[in-house]
Design an enzyme around this catalytic site. Structure first.
Site, mmCIF file in Angstrom:
data_model
loop_
_atom_site.group_PDB
_atom_site.id
_atom_site.type_symbol
_atom_site.label_atom_id
_atom_site.label_comp_id
_atom_site.label_asym_id
_atom_site.label_seq_id
_atom_site.Cartn_x
_atom_site.Cartn_y
_atom_site.Cartn_z
ATOM 1 N N ASN A 165 0.721 -1.144 0.006
ATOM 2 C CA ASN A 165 -0.148 -0.105 -0.136
ATOM 3 C C ASN A 165 0.902 1.313 0.121
ATOM 4 O O ASN A 165 2.157 1.115 0.133
ATOM 5 C CB ASN A 165 -0.998 -0.073 1.168
ATOM 6 C CG ASN A 165 -0.129 -0.007 2.357
ATOM 7 O OD1 ASN A 165 0.545 0.926 2.831
ATOM 8 N ND2 ASN A 165 -0.075 -1.204 3.220
ATOM 9 N N ASP A 191 -4.116 -6.634 4.864
ATOM 10 C CA ASP A 191 -4.953 -7.273 5.490
ATOM 11 C C ASP A 191 -4.769 -8.988 5.028
ATOM 12 O O ASP A 191 -5.444 -9.692 5.585
ATOM 13 C CB ASP A 191 -6.347 -7.043 5.314
ATOM 14 C CG ASP A 191 -6.823 -5.698 6.220
ATOM 15 O OD1 ASP A 191 -6.312 -5.906 7.483
ATOM 16 O OD2 ASP A 191 -7.182 -4.809 5.669
ATOM 17 N N LYS A 193 -14.156 0.497 15.113
ATOM 18 C CA LYS A 193 -12.637 -0.307 15.496
ATOM 19 C C LYS A 193 -12.119 -0.010 16.995
ATOM 20 O O LYS A 193 -11.461 -0.989 17.397
ATOM 21 C CB LYS A 193 -11.862 0.097 14.450
ATOM 22 C CG LYS A 193 -12.008 -0.106 13.118
ATOM 23 C CD LYS A 193 -10.904 0.177 11.977
ATOM 24 C CE LYS A 193 -11.464 -0.222 10.567
ATOM 25 N NZ LYS A 193 -10.396 0.305 9.583
HETATM 26 O O1 PMT Z 1 2.529 6.480 6.276
HETATM 27 P P1 PMT Z 1 2.110 7.687 5.877
HETATM 28 O O2 PMT Z 1 2.096 7.744 4.304
HETATM 29 O O3 PMT Z 1 2.324 8.754 6.520
HETATM 30 O O4 PMT Z 1 0.419 7.486 5.848
HETATM 31 C C1 PMT Z 1 -0.247 7.314 7.138
HETATM 32 C C2 PMT Z 1 -1.114 6.267 7.312
HETATM 33 C C3 PMT Z 1 -2.522 6.521 6.371
HETATM 34 C C4 PMT Z 1 -0.742 5.028 6.930
HETATM 35 C C5 PMT Z 1 -1.806 6.168 8.769
HETATM 36 O O5 PMT Z 1 -2.138 7.239 9.145
HETATM 37 C C6 PMT Z 1 -2.864 5.001 9.085
HETATM 38 O O6 PMT Z 1 -3.929 5.344 8.794
HETATM 39 N N1 PMT Z 1 -2.383 3.620 9.430
HETATM 40 C C7 PMT Z 1 -3.034 2.786 9.566
HETATM 41 C C8 PMT Z 1 -3.495 2.121 8.347
HETATM 42 C C9 PMT Z 1 -4.448 0.986 8.384
HETATM 43 O O7 PMT Z 1 -3.866 -0.461 8.332
HETATM 44 O O8 PMT Z 1 -5.704 1.151 8.972
HETATM 45 P P2 PMT Z 1 -6.841 -0.178 9.080
HETATM 46 O O9 PMT Z 1 -7.929 0.786 9.318
HETATM 47 O O10 PMT Z 1 -6.656 -1.037 7.950
HETATM 48 O O11 PMT Z 1 -6.230 -0.968 10.385
HETATM 49 C C10 PMT Z 1 -6.652 -0.579 11.831
HETATM 50 C C11 PMT Z 1 -5.676 -0.875 12.675
HETATM 51 O O12 PMT Z 1 -5.365 -2.070 12.680
HETATM 52 C C12 PMT Z 1 -4.303 0.028 12.440
HETATM 53 O O13 PMT Z 1 -3.693 0.466 13.715
HETATM 54 C C13 PMT Z 1 -3.374 -1.057 11.739
HETATM 55 O O14 PMT Z 1 -2.041 -0.714 12.056
HETATM 56 C C14 PMT Z 1 -4.004 -2.423 12.517
HETATM 57 N N2 PMT Z 1 -3.858 -3.633 11.741
HETATM 58 C C15 PMT Z 1 -4.465 -3.669 10.554
HETATM 59 C C16 PMT Z 1 -4.326 -4.858 9.834
HETATM 60 C C17 PMT Z 1 -3.853 -5.944 10.393
HETATM 61 N N3 PMT Z 1 -3.543 -7.157 9.603
HETATM 62 N N4 PMT Z 1 -3.297 -6.050 11.521
HETATM 63 C C18 PMT Z 1 -3.230 -4.759 12.150
HETATM 64 O O15 PMT Z 1 -2.896 -4.580 13.374
#
Ligand code: PMT
Length: 404
Positions: A215, A284, A342
């Protein structure tokens, strides 16, 4: 150039820049210019040997301030006292073996070495010298004496030295010196004594040796958080997937390229930390299998089978105990509802939500607009800000609601 400090941090700060006689003194003119452009009032004090390397006019031109050299030629016999007292930080860059030795042993034979005795708690030293000189036990002893007395040191970096030799002894780059100054000057310091684990960047899930699923995360948001946590006094470890930005000064990095590697790294360090901030964009899904040889192009459609990756944050949430856990939430719509959902689903203390797929926020953008929700029921909307400013607000929320 990415430099991890809030945009107006140096506005009005008074910095006394001590320049001693190392070749790296030439680099320090750019440091003086940067700090001045960011609104700091930079006064320079040079040693006579430094003058053999850079002219005082260079510093006068970039700072717009007078350059001090000699104790008695400055028209004020108490210059050492007034200079030391009237500045917020005394940054010595480069710091030669000579000035380190003089400071460690209380030798005050010129203006700079004398003013160092007045406010030693304000001093931040950036040693730079030949590797053999740096490793010399007498220099290391002197550094140890100063550290034990509470003087802060910016460790020299490794690489090609001015003398042509390779090794430790280089003056760190200007952006690192600026971050060290930011971290030294920052108040409050409520994270002092706390261990903070931050994740940043994009994981990569390999399909074959030439392709991966990933990503656009640059790692900027996570690195900004790491620098700010350090400035609040925390000990910071950063676990990174792929980064397209530099790791901030003073932060320990561990690379974990895939989601499975990141899971392993986060679980290994979770026992160590007091606070986990999970900012990495973790994939994911990953390919159901890895092809050790490159998959050849064919004429028919190609189907890639994916399996879900573990949700690291959710697993951590199930066993977090009293540790504070902050998650991020990247959405293209319904950002606030998803943040609340979440927060509960992953059992975390704070969730920071941002929109992705937009030019000014989320992935790769230098700025971000976030919503903070927390398990105490607080909901905060921040304006569009540079990512380091966003990080400062997130850490401030964390400290005031969960660590005070
Ligand atoms: O790195 P930059 O270019 O500055 O961009 C910043 C960002 C957009 C990446 C950052 O601000 C951000 O949003 N990071 C989280 C991205 C994400 O994976 O969001 P999510 O909504 O898909 O996941 C929710 C949470 O679960 C996150 O804390 C993620 O780290 C965690 N997660 C997700 C998937 C997974 N398999 N395991 C996880 O622990």
């Amino acid at each position: 150039m990415v430099v991890y400090h809030p945009s107006s941090f140096f506005q009005g700060k008074k910095i006394l820049l001590g320049v001693t006689g190392g070749i790296a003194a030439v680099k320090v003119v750019s440091l003086a210019r940067y700090l001045t452009e960011k609104g700091a009032r930079v006064t320079t004090c040079m040693t006579r040997h430094a003058l053999r390397i850079v002219g005082r006019t260079s510093f006068e031109a970039v700072t717009g301030e007078r350059v001090y050299i000699d104790s008695f030629a400055e028209g004020a016999s108490l210059a050492h006292i007034t200079l030391a007292r009237s500045h917020d930080l005394i940054l010595i860059a480069p710091a030669t073996a000579n000035i380190i030795g003089k400071m460690a042993h209380g030798i005050a034979d010129d203006l700079l070495s004398t003013l160092l005795l007045v406010e030693p708690q304000k001093v931040l030293l950036a040693p730079a010298m030949n590797v053999s000189m740096w490793r010399n036990p007498v220099v290391q002893e002197n550094v140890k004496i100063l550290v034990e007395r509470g003087v802060r040191i910016i460790p020299p970096s490794s690489g090609k030295l001015a003398c042509g030799e390779e090794g430790e002894g280089r003056l760190p780059e200007v952006e690192e010196l600026v971050e060290a100054a930011f971290q030294a000057l920052h108040t409050p310091r409520d994270l002092a004594g706390k261990k903070i684990l931050v994740t940043a960047g994009a994981t990569r899930e390999w399909v074959d040796p030439s392709r991966f699923i990933s990503n656009p995360s640059s790692g900027l948001m996570g690195c900004a958080l790491a620098s700010v946590c350090r400035a609040w006094g925390g000990e910071v470890k950063l676990i990174t997937g792929n980064l397209s930005v530099r790791v901030p000064f003073g932060v320990v990095q561990e690379v974990a390229e895939t989601a499975l590697a990141m899971r392993e790294a986060v679980f290994r360090s979770f026992g160590w930390c007091d606070v986990l901030i999970m900012c990495a964009a973790v994939s994911d899904f990953r390919p159901a299998s890895f092809s050790p040889s490159k998959i050849k192009r064919g004429e028919s459609a190609f189907t890639l089978s994916l399996v879900p990756n573990p949700d690291i944050l959710k697993e951590i949430g199930e066993k977090k105990g009293t540790k504070i856990v902050v998650g991020f939430c990247a959405e293209t719509e319904n950002v606030l509802e998803e943040a609340w959902r979440k927060l509960r689903a992953k059992n975390v203390d704070m969730m920071v939500a941002n929109l992705v797929g937009q030019e000014e926020t989320g992935f790769t953008a230098p700025t971000n607009k976030v919503w903070i929700v927390d398990r105490k029921g607080n909901e905060v909307v921040l304006p569009l800000l540079p990512k380091v400013d966003v990080a400062e607000r997130i850490v401030s929320h964390l400290v005031s609601h969960f660590l005070s």
